[in-house]
Motif scaffolding. Structure first.
Motif, PDB file in Angstrom:
ATOM      1  N   ILE A  59     -17.595  -5.202   5.519  1.00 27.68           N
ATOM      2  CA  ILE A  59     -19.250  -5.685   5.547  1.00 27.68           C
ATOM      3  C   ILE A  59     -19.371  -6.491   6.832  1.00 27.68           C
ATOM      4  CG2 ILE A  59     -21.017  -6.493   4.532  1.00 27.68           C
ATOM      5  CD1 ILE A  59     -19.156  -5.765   1.737  1.00 27.68           C
ATOM      6  N   THR A  60     -18.495  -7.526   6.915  1.00 24.52           N
ATOM      7  CA  THR A  60     -18.928  -8.635   8.012  1.00 24.52           C
ATOM      8  C   THR A  60     -17.466  -9.166   8.616  1.00 24.52           C
ATOM      9  OG1 THR A  60     -18.344 -10.507   6.611  1.00 24.52           O
ATOM     10  CG2 THR A  60     -20.794  -9.647   6.685  1.00 24.52           C
ATOM     11  N   SER A  76     -22.159  -0.560   6.906  1.00 23.68           N
ATOM     12  CA  SER A  76     -22.674  -1.036   5.643  1.00 23.68           C
ATOM     13  C   SER A  76     -23.899  -1.324   5.638  1.00 23.68           C
ATOM     14  CB  SER A  76     -21.720  -2.427   5.507  1.00 23.68           C
ATOM     15  OG  SER A  76     -22.241  -3.584   6.457  1.00 23.68           O
ATOM     16  N   LEU A  77     -24.643  -0.960   6.421  1.00 17.39           N
ATOM     17  CA  LEU A  77     -26.192  -1.079   6.564  1.00 17.39           C
ATOM     18  C   LEU A  77     -26.743  -0.216   5.430  1.00 17.39           C
ATOM     19  CD1 LEU A  77     -27.226  -1.388  10.266  1.00 17.39           C
ATOM     20  CD2 LEU A  77     -27.149  -3.338   8.641  1.00 17.39           C
ATOM     21  N   ASP A  78     -27.919  -0.700   4.850  1.00 18.41           N
ATOM     22  CA  ASP A  78     -28.595   0.264   3.937  1.00 18.41           C
ATOM     23  C   ASP A  78     -29.158   1.650   4.646  1.00 18.41           C
ATOM     24  OD1 ASP A  78     -28.321  -1.428   1.708  1.00 18.41           O
ATOM     25  OD2 ASP A  78     -30.192  -2.344   1.812  1.00 18.41           O
ATOM     26  N   GLY A  81     -28.841   4.729  10.208  1.00 17.95           N
ATOM     27  CA  GLY A  81     -29.494   5.695  11.265  1.00 17.95           C
ATOM     28  C   GLY A  81     -30.360   4.369  12.160  1.00 17.95           C
ATOM     29  N   LYS A  82     -30.561   3.210  11.588  1.00 19.15           N
ATOM     30  CA  LYS A  82     -31.231   2.335  12.448  1.00 19.15           C
ATOM     31  C   LYS A  82     -30.330   1.503  13.413  1.00 19.15           C
ATOM     32  CE  LYS A  82     -35.108   1.462   9.480  1.00 19.15           C
ATOM     33  NZ  LYS A  82     -35.804   0.586   8.629  1.00 19.15           N
ATOM     34  N   TYR A  83     -29.139   1.816  13.330  1.00 19.59           N
ATOM     35  CA  TYR A  83     -28.145   1.175  14.443  1.00 19.59           C
ATOM     36  C   TYR A  83     -28.259   1.939  15.751  1.00 19.59           C
ATOM     37  CZ  TYR A  83     -23.884  -0.131  16.428  1.00 19.59           C
ATOM     38  OH  TYR A  83     -22.751  -0.536  17.175  1.00 19.59           O
TER      39      TYR A  83
END
Length: 105
Positions: A59-60, A76-78, A81-83
């Motif tokens: 995660i981090t 690990s982002l919800d 696709g925004k990355y």
């Protein structure tokens, strides 16, 4: 947002690189506690990887060297696709079979 090819990231992800999103530590919170793995990074200072205690997903990542930041693994982002990675760091450490993933810029 960046793609890291350092050897530590290769070993932690089991792949040729890690996809990371840096955030100011004081702007970040996590609902549940991560299990933390401490290791010595390439700088010689401690780095800490936060894992889900149930499934082991990364995660981090944070470090003594840059103690005001935390790095969130893109997967690990919800909504991963925004990355959108903007650069590669440690491209000289990229594995030959992973060189196509080096972002030039």
């Amino acid at each position: 947002m960046f793609r890291c090819h350092c050897r530590d990231c290769q070993q932690l992800t089991g792949s040729g690189h890690s996809e990371m999103m840096p955030l100011a530590l004081d702007s970040f919170s996590i609902t549940n506690t991560c299990k933390t793995y401490r290791m010595t990074g390439g700088s010689g200072q401690s780095t800490f990887s936060g894992f889900c205690p149930n499934c082991g997903s990364q995660i981090t990542r944070n470090s003594q060297r840059m103690s005001d930041r935390i790095y969130v693994h893109a997967s690990s982002l919800d909504d991963p696709g925004k990355y959108a990675p903007e650069k590669s760091i440690y491209p000289n450490s990229a594995q030959v079979w992973d060189e196509a993933s080096v972002i030039q810029g």
